[in-house]
Write an enzyme that holds these catalytic residues in place. Structure first.
Site, PDB file in Angstrom:
ATOM      1  N   LYS A  54      50.794  29.944  52.963  1.00 38.98           N
ATOM      2  CA  LYS A  54      50.919  31.317  52.468  1.00 38.98           C
ATOM      3  C   LYS A  54      52.320  31.817  52.820  1.00 38.98           C
ATOM      4  O   LYS A  54      52.818  31.553  53.934  1.00 38.98           O
ATOM      5  CB  LYS A  54      49.845  32.176  53.147  1.00 38.98           C
ATOM      6  CG  LYS A  54      49.712  33.593  52.626  1.00 38.98           C
ATOM      7  CD  LYS A  54      48.556  34.297  53.347  1.00 38.98           C
ATOM      8  CE  LYS A  54      48.258  35.680  52.813  1.00 38.98           C
ATOM      9  NZ  LYS A  54      47.118  36.320  53.500  1.00 38.98           N
ATOM     10  N   SER A 129      43.883  38.288  50.252  1.00 37.80           N
ATOM     11  CA  SER A 129      45.257  38.211  49.825  1.00 37.80           C
ATOM     12  C   SER A 129      45.833  36.800  49.749  1.00 37.80           C
ATOM     13  O   SER A 129      46.908  36.604  49.203  1.00 37.80           O
ATOM     14  CB  SER A 129      46.130  39.027  50.784  1.00 37.80           C
ATOM     15  OG  SER A 129      46.060  38.469  52.091  1.00 37.80           O
ATOM     16  N   SER A 153      40.957  37.798  54.166  1.00 37.92           N
ATOM     17  CA  SER A 153      41.866  37.258  53.155  1.00 37.92           C
ATOM     18  C   SER A 153      41.852  35.759  52.957  1.00 37.92           C
ATOM     19  O   SER A 153      42.563  35.250  52.091  1.00 37.92           O
ATOM     20  CB  SER A 153      43.297  37.676  53.467  1.00 37.92           C
ATOM     21  OG  SER A 153      43.524  38.962  52.952  1.00 37.92           O
TER      22      SER A 153
HETATM   23  N1  GLN Z   1      41.618  42.975  51.690  1.00 38.48           N
HETATM   24  C1  GLN Z   1      42.024  43.195  53.032  1.00 38.48           C
HETATM   25  C2  GLN Z   1      43.181  44.154  53.077  1.00 38.48           C
HETATM   26  O1  GLN Z   1      43.691  44.421  52.049  1.00 38.48           O
HETATM   27  C3  GLN Z   1      42.336  41.889  53.644  1.00 38.48           C
HETATM   28  C4  GLN Z   1      43.716  41.650  54.076  1.00 38.48           C
HETATM   29  C5  GLN Z   1      43.872  40.403  54.837  1.00 38.48           C
HETATM   30  O2  GLN Z   1      42.904  39.844  55.361  1.00 38.48           O
HETATM   31  N2  GLN Z   1      45.121  39.985  54.957  1.00 38.48           N
HETATM   32  O3  GLN Z   1      43.558  44.630  54.097  1.00 38.48           O
END
Ligand code: GLN
Length: 459
Positions: A54, A129, A153
């Site tokens: 990532k 994400s 995420s």
């Molecule tokens: N959807 C969550 C957020 O937007 C998850 C983010 C993450 O785990 N990096 O904060």
């Protein structure tokens, strides 16, 4: 397969999969350099595997942008500990994967470099994400991938894409070199086409690191032995995760997995985590508060491109750089985070959220102290949704995290594995375990996965 062959094959697959927009940086030249490095290395636990990263994990040989304009072209002077470790274990670093800007999102639609397409249905999102990482593993481009979890995420996109995603306990893997988002929540996490691959990568990157004071002084995680059955394992089904209006396809997938758990001899019982309903609001206060603090460092002075404002003073520079560099969701988090921390409001929001977080942690502690070894739940309330479906309403997007953010708030290990399909789209089931009990969770997942594979061709 030799490293050279793997590098060539990976380059070919990356080219073929370009339409997914899952990758931000890669080059055949770098893949060839990787292959040469691996040829000179003794075989390790990740030899013969390719790994996507990532693009919020810093690397010295490629840019790290966090899918944000504010880090356009930024190259780190040091490498993330997890990346160093996976390279030392023989993994071939394949590419830097697309993500929601600064890992803020649940659909990978918030990338400054365009959305990632779901590998099975381009009209849908791969989740987020870490959507680029999930899509690359699901499309068979790389063996595994690293993502990051702040609140689901990795598990959520794993569920949407039909792969396995494993979030370790907080403190199991060093955060050194992971661009900070929510520092009390952030966990580097792994993807694989199956539990074994995801677990192997996790084992390779785990363990204490002097560069991250929050890593625990525990030896690295060892690959747990596979179990033939689950006799003696107590599996809790928290009733708050199975609401009456749960999506029927999600329910059917979970029911099948529960049947397999029972067939394998597990003692399956209903339990309760009564404060679950506070998890999303709690998470979406704690997370922006920490994000606002962490993202203050992107000021146009230390990292990335610099925009000199019209007045030519330092405030104008901050304003112009941050104004041009941050996308809408990042700005929203910074505004919300600054507000919930501000004098006069922190008691009403931030401190209350911390108190609610404690109640959520205590729910888990009680259930695991009562003899439950793992919890089984759906990973997401629905299968992969359509692109554009939730972008207009941030709260709808946040609600996609309802089943994944509790384990993040509690710092517990959790994973998602495919348990079925609904109209062709993958359904994920989640296992959660007690603090630092990845071994029980992973061995249960491997047995469940084998049981699901044996019972029907649904996966
Ligand atoms: N959807 C969550 C957020 O937007 C998850 C983010 C993450 O785990 N990096 O904060």
């Amino acid at each position: 397969m030799t490293a050279t062959t793997l590098a060539e094959e990976t380059g070919r697959k990356l080219t073929q999969a370009a339409g997914l927009n899952a990758v931000l940086h890669w080059s055949q030249t770098l893949l060839d350099v990787e292959a040469k490095r691996l040829d000179a290395l003794a075989a390790g636990s990740l030899s013969g595997t390719s790994v996507a990263l990532k693009d919020n994990l810093v690397t010295t040989d490629q840019p790290t942008t966090c899918a944000s304009r504010i880090l356009d072209g930024y190259v780190s002077p040091f490498e993330a500990t997890a990346v160093r470790r996976l390279r030392a274990a023989g993994g071939l670093v394949a590419a830097k994967a697309n993500l929601d800007e600064f890992a803020m999102g649940s659909s990978t639609e918030h990338s400054a470099f365009g959305r990632v397409l779901h590998p099975l249905d381009p009209s849908r999102v791969p989740g987020g994400s870490s959507g680029g990482s999930a899509a690359l593993v699901a499309a068979g481009v790389t063996t595994t991938a690293l993502g990051s979890e702040t609140g689901g995420s990795v598990r959520q996109p794993a569920s949407f894409c039909g792969v396995v995603g494993v979030k370790p306990s907080y403190g199991r893997v060093s955060r050194s070199g992971l661009v900070a988002f929510g520092s009390s929540l952030d966990c580097i996490s792994t993807f694989g086409g199956n539990t074994r691959d995801a677990a192997q990568l996790l084992c390779a990157i785990s363990g204490h690191d002097p560069l991250d004071a929050t890593t625990r002084a525990e030896p690295p995680l060892a690959m747990p032995a596979a179990r033939k059955d689950l006799r003696g394992l107590v599996v809790g089904l928290p009733r708050e995760y199975f609401p009456a209006d749960l999506h029927p396809g999600v329910r059917a997938g979970c029911d099948r997995a529960i049947a397999v758990l029972k067939e394998l001899g597990a003692d399956v019982r209903e339990v309760s985590l009564p404060h679950t309903k506070y998890a999303v609001p709690t998470y979406y206060i704690v997370n922006p508060a920490e994000a606002a603090a962490n993202l203050a460092r992107f000021d146009g002075v230390r990292f990335g491109p610099r925009h000199i404002g019209p007045e030519g003073d330092v405030r104008a520079l901050y304003r112009a750089t941050r104004g041009a560099g941050f996308g809408a969701e990042v700005r929203r988090r910074i505004l919300v985070g600054t507000f919930v921390l501000s004098a006069g409001y922190s008691g009403r929001y931030y401190h209350r959220a911390q108190a609610a977080r404690r109640l959520i942690i205590d729910d888990f502690r009680k259930v695991f102290a009562s003899g439950v070894h793992v919890l089984f739940t759906p990973t997401t309330p629905t299968p992969a949704f359509k692109a554009g479906e939730k972008t207009a309403d941030p709260v709808q997007m946040y609600l996609a995290d309802i089943f994944v953010c509790p384990a993040s708030l509690a710092g517990l290990p959790a994973l998602s594995l495919p348990v079925g399909r609904d109209e062709g789209l993958p359904i994920g089931g989640q296992l959660m375990a007690g603090d630092f009990d990845e071994a029980t969770m992973l061995s249960a997942a491997m047995a469940l996965e084998a049981g699901l594979d044996a019972t029907a061709a649904v996966r």
